[in-house]
Design an enzyme around this catalytic site. Structure first.
Site, PDB file in Angstrom:
ATOM      1  N   GLY A 125       0.807  -1.260  -0.242  1.00 13.43           N
ATOM      2  CA  GLY A 125       0.078  -0.066  -0.020  1.00 13.43           C
ATOM      3  C   GLY A 125       0.939   1.309   0.086  1.00 13.43           C
ATOM      4  N   ARG A 167       1.024  -5.502  -6.352  1.00 13.66           N
ATOM      5  CA  ARG A 167       1.045  -6.931  -5.782  1.00 13.66           C
ATOM      6  C   ARG A 167       1.799  -7.632  -6.570  1.00 13.66           C
ATOM      7  NH1 ARG A 167      -4.977  -7.565  -3.868  1.00 13.66           N
ATOM      8  NH2 ARG A 167      -4.996  -5.732  -2.270  1.00 13.66           N
ATOM      9  N   ASP A 216       2.771   0.116  11.944  1.00 10.87           N
ATOM     10  CA  ASP A 216       2.812  -1.255  12.829  1.00 10.87           C
ATOM     11  C   ASP A 216       4.098  -1.855  12.652  1.00 10.87           C
ATOM     12  OD1 ASP A 216       2.384  -1.567  10.115  1.00 10.87           O
ATOM     13  OD2 ASP A 216       0.675  -3.166  10.190  1.00 10.87           O
ATOM     14  N   ASP A 231       5.010  -4.645   5.977  1.00 12.02           N
ATOM     15  CA  ASP A 231       5.796  -5.869   6.497  1.00 12.02           C
ATOM     16  C   ASP A 231       5.969  -6.810   5.327  1.00 12.02           C
ATOM     17  OD1 ASP A 231       2.932  -6.214   6.387  1.00 12.02           O
ATOM     18  OD2 ASP A 231       2.934  -6.686   8.644  1.00 12.02           O
ATOM     19  N   ASP A 254       0.309   2.594   8.555  1.00 11.72           N
ATOM     20  CA  ASP A 254      -0.446   1.916   9.814  1.00 11.72           C
ATOM     21  C   ASP A 254       0.429   2.343  10.767  1.00 11.72           C
ATOM     22  OD1 ASP A 254      -2.490   1.121   8.288  1.00 11.72           O
ATOM     23  OD2 ASP A 254      -1.247  -0.417   7.426  1.00 11.72           O
ATOM     24  N   THR A 278       4.528   3.107   5.457  1.00 11.92           N
ATOM     25  CA  THR A 278       3.210   2.522   5.550  1.00 11.92           C
ATOM     26  C   THR A 278       2.249   3.623   6.585  1.00 11.92           C
ATOM     27  OG1 THR A 278       1.435   0.897   6.962  1.00 11.92           O
ATOM     28  CG2 THR A 278       3.814   0.844   7.604  1.00 11.92           C
ATOM     29  N   ARG A 295      -5.042  -0.937   9.848  1.00 13.99           N
ATOM     30  CA  ARG A 295      -5.121  -2.591   9.569  1.00 13.99           C
ATOM     31  C   ARG A 295      -5.268  -2.933  11.120  1.00 13.99           C
ATOM     32  NH1 ARG A 295      -0.809  -5.538   6.182  1.00 13.99           N
ATOM     33  NH2 ARG A 295       0.590  -4.813   8.021  1.00 13.99           N
TER      34      ARG A 295
END
Lengths: 328, 328, 328, 328
Positions: free
Chosen positions: B16, B77, B135, B108, B133, B131, B177
């Site tokens: 993303g 992707r 995370d 990740d 996120d 990202t 997410r």
């Protein structure tokens, strides 16, 4: 009509809020002060009129509101105002404050209320077109419409970053109730691959064909704008249908939603609201009742509310033609 | 590890997209030029590596990209990269260009790919945390997270205009997410009534109780922030449940969606991305391979990718405590 | 120190306003309510303390302020507070309201006032770093700094549109008093050709040389960021000097000015201000007096005010190095 | 005039850039493709025409430019184009590419060039009003004006935060050359205490009187908007004069400057530019030469360039009246 003597004017906002309502309230109140009137805020629309949520406004109340979205007078739905008893109560509250006339800012439902109230109680009132949907006749643009278009394109600009980075197809749903004004503006303004609006049916096959052609031309991003009130369904439904035809596409849906209603009003809406707020008070003083003040070709025009709310306003055919040329 | 001689570095973005990726690419390329290296853009992530979509970059390619959202190298992707054959093909393409090392910017999944590739082919690589996120371990903040938080609060500020004007209860769903970082920041930053995040279960009864208490305290607007990956469901589901308990409330739902991924990066993200882009190239030259470069306490830290992607990062308990105090 | 019993806390903002001050006030007040304290707003800083412009705050006062720039408690300079008589008067006003402790939000001058007041009257006080300049020790970032950096880069992004369209050289002056923090961040974040800050002298010949090299490399736009407090003069002066060396250049100057002080605070500043507002009240309850609460490595740290205001904070050498690599 | 056969059209931007120029270029090029024409970009205005900086455009050239400020075709001044020799050279370059007609986007100077060129060489050309100043007749609004007004009010909104926090008097200078359009819009839109524009002289004593009255009414902030081209001087000069009358006031000056020229165009400007870009190409195909395409009452109108550039356009008296009522 022979102008009645007006000394106290009540201002209310009703229906869905729109950016610029505060600027319109401020302008009306300030114009009232200019003409040595007493100005009253009727809070929470017709509901507050019934519940006597009415306060006299001074210049402090309208300081630093012009630039803020929403409406500091608040808005609410009123089922009671739809009953004769409710309207009677509302009328008595106005009388108890000595309020002679009303400025009502809102969409067609709100203006209908003002019209009915004038018919029943003879309270002079002027409506102002306050809605992001631009679906009122008697004005080129409603208060809040320009800001909503800006909010929409700013959001779509961000979505395009992602669409382009991933060669994705995005369906973005914008507001506008039964009118495609935000959709057509946002669509032209964001180089959309296609624009689906309530006024114009586009068969799903045509849309798919268009997307295929663009795909061959290696357009790196595809954004389809969908107006919320379209007969072909919302962005989610249409995306589902397209997915069946184009199973290999990476398709995403975003519904912009209520953020289109808020935000600081644009320069255009501040100016429009300011002019119409003044026009409302001056119109009342000149004996213009039961009308909506709008701006047509940059001149103030007073249109009978009954005529303004008959929604025969729809997206200009010429705008479609432009959109078609630009998205080919 | 003994530093290999590195003369040509390939840069790619994968997964993303996030605001600041372009700034990171630019910084890596510019650092490469500073150290007299040749820099290559690998377009469309690992997929482009397999399909040999690789071009040498000069300073024109990276002009005027720093301030733009998305990634000009594009992202995609790649199922083929998950196969040994795909990675073999990718490796051969790199070799044919003489590319000695990689800078991989992404989340990740993207870093896992870099790790695997290093294990199999020994290509020195450094990952950068790209990202929204937040995370990933090994960095206080991921590239794009700060911008996404700003985008979220700006949207919620607009929604609040409407919420306040109507005394409404809004459920706003933000991205992130499986992590609640955007939710907790946006929640504290927008004076939310409650914040529902994946890391912390809040029984629906508690939420209802909280909303009732606020209602009694006559708080004029109520915004509940819901993180997308929560076990209690998305904003729509939770709103449905709350509706049953509070049938008289005027409840609306907005899902902010992909607009959180785009937009011009914030000052913070531009700085972070710029520092990490330089750190990636300097790390490779110093023999730091198979690591992610992050910023911890404003110092560059290189963490083994394997460790960075084990997601044990979750919202700080202290942030919850603050949120609780402030929303009472 | 043994914590005194604190029941009533006064909050004030002083000095130049910064975005996030309202969020800090709100957090302090809300934390006070959480701990069952009475909270007072001292309007117009120390001047209002002297003139007894002090009001008890309830939750309505702090509704919808978090997202607004400026300070609703207002700020003012006070020459009287610099006299013992003035401070005496101020102290007596606090006593008459029963105010036990103070939260003072502002820059070094404001914190100095709090320190002096504590020395003289023993009123427990905690300072919060509220300034866009980031020139206080004891915190990684001051409240408002991040927003000011965002405002600066958004303005420079617009200027770059014009610079690029015309192949122009722009000198943009940013704020920061004697510190180059905004300049270095805005400079790296806007791909500046050069950054001139107070901490670092750049001979005009070096600057000219750099611009000539870029000109040969056909860089289409050149933006030089100048910090306001630099010894080489402001943007106007430097532009004049450069003009003499490069008479054929199309040179323009923009001084961003006070718009950098205002605007809705960024997500980062809302979070920082919220945490520090809570930390101020909790610190007072724990007996931490005459200190400034800051955030270092994302942990609350209490630094003696005397130490925080000794301005030894200057732009990180590493940031310069990055800026140099990226602007080559 | 009998339409000539047109197969190849050159597009150029000239003079000061304005937001929406890229959208106008894109629309013209896309309209050209729709009518199966070849489209050429003439880079750096008339200067590029002389230096043969002319390239055929395909759809890739105009992807992702609509939403960007500035002009990707760039703009430059050309002293050589003012000479018959220069124009001769330019004409020969056009002929060598087989360019039959021109679309010229810019302000009065740019359109004057197109007019002269048409007179001398008979090259069909249509001008588009591209300037933030709104000082061209033949159109209600020029491309970029709406965006500049939005940029101005957004900056002033931030300045107001600071003005209000400190009870300050701010003089804010906006652009507009010899016309007060941006000033009047920004002034009404930002609740200015006074608006000083070139079209209307306001004696300094009147201004001072107005400010004194507001001071007595305890208006917490005072913002005076000054148009750059006013006879009474710029914001700095006027502030100096006022300072003499009101020595106790805390007075600040901000000159918004070039940031008003840049930025992503507003929805209004994107739509206007899109419509006019199409109108330029369609006008040329219909034999409308030596005219400017504008939008009056939302209809495309072609006005002889000679008439459009005679600047008799000035701020509407009615707008003054509104401004006066609202600032009392």
């Amino acid at each position: 009509m022979e102008p009645k003597t007006i000394k106290k004017i009540g201002v209310l906002t009703s229906g869905g809020d729109s950016p610029g309502m505060n600027a319109a309230i401020r302008a009306a109140v300030r114009a009232g002060f200019y003409y040595n009137l007493e100005m009253f805020g009727i809070y929470r629309g017709y509901e507050g009129m019934i519940q006597d949520d009415i306060k006299r406004l001074d210049s402090k109340n309208i300081a630093h509101v012009l630039e803020r979205g929403g409406t500091f007078l608040k808005s609410a739905r009123s089922t009671e105002f739809k009953t004769p008893e409710g309207r009677k109560k509302a009328y008595e509250n106005l009388k108890s404050h000595g309020i002679d006339a009303l400025v009502v800012i809102g969409g067609d439902g709100s203006l209908t209320g003002a019209h009915l109230f004038f018919q029943e109680f003879g309270i002079p009132s002027i409506g102002l077109p306050g809605t992001i949907d631009n679906d009122l006749s008697g004005t080129d643009s409603t208060i809040g419409f320009d800001t909503a278009c800006n909010t929409a394109i700013e959001a779509i600009d961000k979505i395009r970053d992602t669409a382009t980075s991933h060669d994705r197809l995005f369906f973005v749903e914008v507001m506008g109730r039964d009118a495609g004004f935000i959709a057509i503006n946002a669509g032209i303004g964001s180089a959309a691959a296609a624009i689906l609006i309530p006024e114009k049916k586009m068969p799903i096959e045509h849309l798919v064909e268009k997307l295929k052609i663009r795909s061959k031309a290696k357009k790196s991003s595809n954004i389809v704008i969908v107006a919320e009130g379209g007969k072909s369904g919302g962005a989610g439904e249409i995306a589902e249908k397209v997915k069946k035809f184009l199973p290999s596409y990476d398709i995403k849906v975003t519904i912009l939603g209520h953020l289109q209603r808020g935000g600081a009003p644009s320069s255009f809406d501040r100016l429009l609201a300011s002019k119409l707020g003044v026009a409302a008070v001056e119109g009342l003083l000149q004996g213009k009742y039961d009308v909506m003040a709008g701006l047509i070709n940059n001149k103030v025009v007073y249109t009978p509310i009954k005529k303004a709310i008959v929604d025969d306003k729809s997206v200009d055919e010429e705008d479609f033609r432009i959109a078609k040329i630009l998205s080919t």
